[in-house]
Design an enzyme around this catalytic site. Structure first.
Site, mmCIF file in Angstrom:
data_model
loop_
_atom_site.group_PDB
_atom_site.id
_atom_site.type_symbol
_atom_site.label_atom_id
_atom_site.label_comp_id
_atom_site.label_asym_id
_atom_site.label_seq_id
_atom_site.Cartn_x
_atom_site.Cartn_y
_atom_site.Cartn_z
ATOM 1 N N ASP A 54 0.829 -1.207 0.000
ATOM 2 C CA ASP A 54 0.000 0.000 0.000
ATOM 3 C C ASP A 54 0.866 1.261 0.000
ATOM 4 O O ASP A 54 1.989 1.252 0.494
ATOM 5 C CB ASP A 54 -0.918 -0.018 1.225
ATOM 6 C CG ASP A 54 -2.096 0.939 1.073
ATOM 7 O OD1 ASP A 54 -2.443 1.278 -0.080
ATOM 8 O OD2 ASP A 54 -2.670 1.336 2.108
ATOM 9 N N GLY A 55 0.323 2.338 -0.582
ATOM 10 C CA GLY A 55 0.988 3.639 -0.500
ATOM 11 C C GLY A 55 1.505 4.186 -1.818
ATOM 12 O O GLY A 55 2.160 5.223 -1.839
ATOM 13 N N ASN A 56 1.181 3.524 -2.924
ATOM 14 C CA ASN A 56 1.639 4.018 -4.239
ATOM 15 C C ASN A 56 1.101 5.422 -4.532
ATOM 16 O O ASN A 56 1.823 6.290 -5.021
ATOM 17 C CB ASN A 56 1.153 3.094 -5.361
ATOM 18 C CG ASN A 56 1.799 1.727 -5.315
ATOM 19 O OD1 ASN A 56 2.722 1.507 -4.533
ATOM 20 N ND2 ASN A 56 1.313 0.804 -6.130
ATOM 21 N N ARG A 100 -1.049 9.469 -9.707
ATOM 22 C CA ARG A 100 -1.049 8.192 -8.967
ATOM 23 C C ARG A 100 -0.413 7.082 -9.807
ATOM 24 O O ARG A 100 0.215 6.170 -9.281
ATOM 25 C CB ARG A 100 -2.489 7.809 -8.607
ATOM 26 C CG ARG A 100 -3.148 8.772 -7.623
ATOM 27 C CD ARG A 100 -4.577 8.328 -7.317
ATOM 28 N NE ARG A 100 -4.635 6.954 -6.833
ATOM 29 C CZ ARG A 100 -4.443 6.602 -5.567
ATOM 30 N NH1 ARG A 100 -4.210 7.498 -4.646
ATOM 31 N NH2 ARG A 100 -4.495 5.335 -5.211
ATOM 32 N N HIS A 143 2.187 3.808 -9.085
ATOM 33 C CA HIS A 143 2.000 2.379 -9.401
ATOM 34 C C HIS A 143 3.182 1.850 -10.214
ATOM 35 O O HIS A 143 3.630 0.715 -10.014
ATOM 36 C CB HIS A 143 0.695 2.167 -10.171
ATOM 37 C CG HIS A 143 -0.532 2.483 -9.356
ATOM 38 N ND1 HIS A 143 -0.715 1.998 -8.078
ATOM 39 C CD2 HIS A 143 -1.628 3.240 -9.626
ATOM 40 C CE1 HIS A 143 -1.877 2.446 -7.600
ATOM 41 N NE2 HIS A 143 -2.448 3.199 -8.526
ATOM 42 N N TRP A 153 -12.111 -2.021 -7.646
ATOM 43 C CA TRP A 153 -12.933 -1.648 -8.823
ATOM 44 C C TRP A 153 -13.685 -0.351 -8.586
ATOM 45 O O TRP A 153 -14.220 0.251 -9.520
ATOM 46 C CB TRP A 153 -13.942 -2.753 -9.165
ATOM 47 C CG TRP A 153 -13.337 -4.042 -9.621
ATOM 48 C CD1 TRP A 153 -13.337 -5.217 -8.932
ATOM 49 C CD2 TRP A 153 -12.657 -4.320 -10.866
ATOM 50 N NE1 TRP A 153 -12.691 -6.197 -9.653
ATOM 51 C CE2 TRP A 153 -12.270 -5.674 -10.844
ATOM 52 C CE3 TRP A 153 -12.334 -3.550 -11.989
ATOM 53 C CZ2 TRP A 153 -11.579 -6.293 -11.892
ATOM 54 C CZ3 TRP A 153 -11.643 -4.161 -13.035
ATOM 55 C CH2 TRP A 153 -11.281 -5.507 -12.980
ATOM 56 N N LEU A 163 10.974 -20.380 -5.092
ATOM 57 C CA LEU A 163 9.934 -19.552 -4.465
ATOM 58 C C LEU A 163 8.600 -19.662 -5.212
ATOM 59 O O LEU A 163 8.573 -19.661 -6.444
ATOM 60 C CB LEU A 163 10.402 -18.080 -4.495
ATOM 61 C CG LEU A 163 9.385 -17.011 -4.099
ATOM 62 C CD1 LEU A 163 9.176 -17.003 -2.584
ATOM 63 C CD2 LEU A 163 9.834 -15.629 -4.567
ATOM 64 N N ARG A 166 2.345 -4.916 6.065
ATOM 65 C CA ARG A 166 1.585 -3.885 5.359
ATOM 66 C C ARG A 166 2.438 -2.623 5.315
ATOM 67 O O ARG A 166 2.893 -2.146 6.348
ATOM 68 C CB ARG A 166 0.244 -3.577 6.037
ATOM 69 C CG ARG A 166 -0.538 -2.500 5.251
ATOM 70 C CD ARG A 166 -1.978 -2.350 5.664
ATOM 71 N NE ARG A 166 -2.639 -1.415 4.745
ATOM 72 C CZ ARG A 166 -3.875 -1.518 4.311
ATOM 73 N NH1 ARG A 166 -4.630 -2.521 4.699
ATOM 74 N NH2 ARG A 166 -4.383 -0.635 3.471
ATOM 75 N N GLU A 182 2.032 -13.358 12.153
ATOM 76 C CA GLU A 182 2.615 -12.221 12.864
ATOM 77 C C GLU A 182 2.439 -10.991 11.977
ATOM 78 O O GLU A 182 2.743 -11.033 10.776
ATOM 79 C CB GLU A 182 4.106 -12.474 13.125
ATOM 80 C CG GLU A 182 4.366 -13.618 14.081
ATOM 81 C CD GLU A 182 3.831 -13.336 15.495
ATOM 82 O OE1 GLU A 182 3.836 -12.162 15.911
ATOM 83 O OE2 GLU A 182 3.415 -14.300 16.166
HETATM 84 C C1 IPE Z 1 -5.276 -2.809 -0.108
HETATM 85 O O1 IPE Z 1 -5.011 -1.468 -0.308
HETATM 86 C C2 IPE Z 1 -5.360 -3.509 -1.447
HETATM 87 C C3 IPE Z 1 -4.099 -3.668 -2.152
HETATM 88 C C4 IPE Z 1 -2.930 -3.374 -1.673
HETATM 89 C C5 IPE Z 1 -4.209 -4.249 -3.472
HETATM 90 P P1 IPE Z 1 -6.180 -0.400 -0.416
HETATM 91 O O2 IPE Z 1 -5.530 0.926 -0.566
HETATM 92 O O3 IPE Z 1 -7.130 -0.801 -1.479
HETATM 93 O O4 IPE Z 1 -6.896 -0.561 0.995
HETATM 94 P P2 IPE Z 1 -7.741 0.481 1.827
HETATM 95 O O5 IPE Z 1 -8.754 1.076 0.893
HETATM 96 O O6 IPE Z 1 -6.792 1.496 2.339
HETATM 97 O O7 IPE Z 1 -8.349 -0.321 2.943
HETATM 98 C C1 IPE Z 2 -1.656 0.262 -3.388
HETATM 99 O O1 IPE Z 2 -1.456 1.645 -3.394
HETATM 100 C C2 IPE Z 2 -1.857 -0.289 -4.775
HETATM 101 C C3 IPE Z 2 -3.226 -0.737 -5.058
HETATM 102 C C4 IPE Z 2 -4.204 -0.778 -4.195
HETATM 103 C C5 IPE Z 2 -3.498 -1.183 -6.407
HETATM 104 P P1 IPE Z 2 -2.658 2.665 -3.368
HETATM 105 O O2 IPE Z 2 -3.052 3.009 -4.748
HETATM 106 O O3 IPE Z 2 -3.764 2.163 -2.489
HETATM 107 O O4 IPE Z 2 -1.945 3.911 -2.669
HETATM 108 P P2 IPE Z 2 -2.536 4.878 -1.570
HETATM 109 O O5 IPE Z 2 -3.027 4.025 -0.434
HETATM 110 O O6 IPE Z 2 -3.633 5.657 -2.218
HETATM 111 O O7 IPE Z 2 -1.368 5.716 -1.176
HETATM 112 MG MG MG Z 3 -4.168 2.345 -0.497
#
Ligand code: IPE
Ligand code: IPE
Ligand code: MG
Length: 236
Positions: free
Chosen positions: A16-18, A29, A33, A65, A127, A184, A203
């Protein structure tokens, strides 16, 4: 890399965090990615090298989606490109490629490259890289319940024969072991519908580091923290 002996056998990661990484740089954004896909490559390579057996990556959730159409289109095209581009890397590193999720609902072009990677890597012994695509854990559990109900209806299974083991065998990848370590990135303390059944005793390790900034050293820190924890599984 300084690593303990008791490595987690199976690591699962909520990448998460892209989006936030891109926003911090005033980029779209999409750039986040793209950078995130590069992190996937280095982390897969590292796991293969240090001897982790399974790596399960949350790449696209069923809830994703809900995002703007353009972001989804871009993610699907990035995924397709990634599947083709990483093929040589999968071959070179003896990696077995798998997926979990409702794959039949993905675009045909993506499905084709998935099938090709699964086919080409089926005989590998290193792996297991498992991508969670169009994945939702509640959907996975409902899909498993449907399969069990079908078996009961066909008289292949009695209701009192349904056990945890039989249930787990109806999940998307019956060969998957429970993750030992769930990472995470991006700092949010939630599981976002990922592997609810399988993480019962995993964990948890959350880092504020955003996925595009996540480095092998961060992975190594997570593994070292993991190795110091006492896992009790409810016992003493
Ligand atoms: C979780 O991240 C899903 C993926 C990493 C693919 P999200 O960004 O979608 O999750 P929420 O919305 O913060 O719970
Ligand atoms: C995770 O990064 C990648 C996917 C869910 C596809 P996000 O796109 O959720 O990045 P943030 O959470 O908005 O920073
Ligand atoms: Mg996210």
């Amino acid at each position: 890399m300084n690593l303990p002996k008791n490595l987690p056998r199976h690591i699962a990661i909520i990448m998460d965090g892209n989006g936030r990484w891109a926003a911090q740089r005033k980029l779209s954004r999409i750039k986040g990615h793209e950078k995130g896909a590069q992190t996937v490559r280095t982390i897969v390579r590292t796991c293969a090298r240090i001897g982790v057996k399974e790596l399960t990556l949350y790449a696209f959730s069923r809830e994703n989606w809900k995002r703007p159409r353009l972001e989804i289109l871009f993610l699907m095209s990035l995924l397709k490109k990634y599947l083709v581009k990483e093929r040589a890397e999968l071959m070179k590193n003896n990696i077995i490629f798998k997926t979990i999720g409702r794959i039949d609902e993905l675009p045909a072009g993506v499905r084709k490259e998935i099938q090709e990677n699964i086919r080409l890597t089926a005989r590998h012994t290193g792996l297991t890289l498992r991508l969670a695509l169009n994945y939702g854990s509640r959907t996975e559990i409902v899909d498993a319940a449907r399969r069990l109900a079908t078996e009961v209806k066909k008289n292949n299974l009695k209701i009192n024969q349904i056990s945890e083991k039989k249930f787990a065998r109806c999940l998307y990848d019956p060969s998957m072991s429970d993750p030992d370590l769930l990472i995470r990135t991006g700092g949010n303390m939630r599981v976002s519908n990922f592997l609810l059944w399988q993480i019962s005793y995993a964990e948890l390790w959350v880092t504020p580091t955003l996925w595009p900034d996540f480095k092998p050293e961060d992975l190594s820190r997570a593994i070292r923290d993991y190795a110091q924890r006492e896992r009790r599984f409810g016992g003493l």
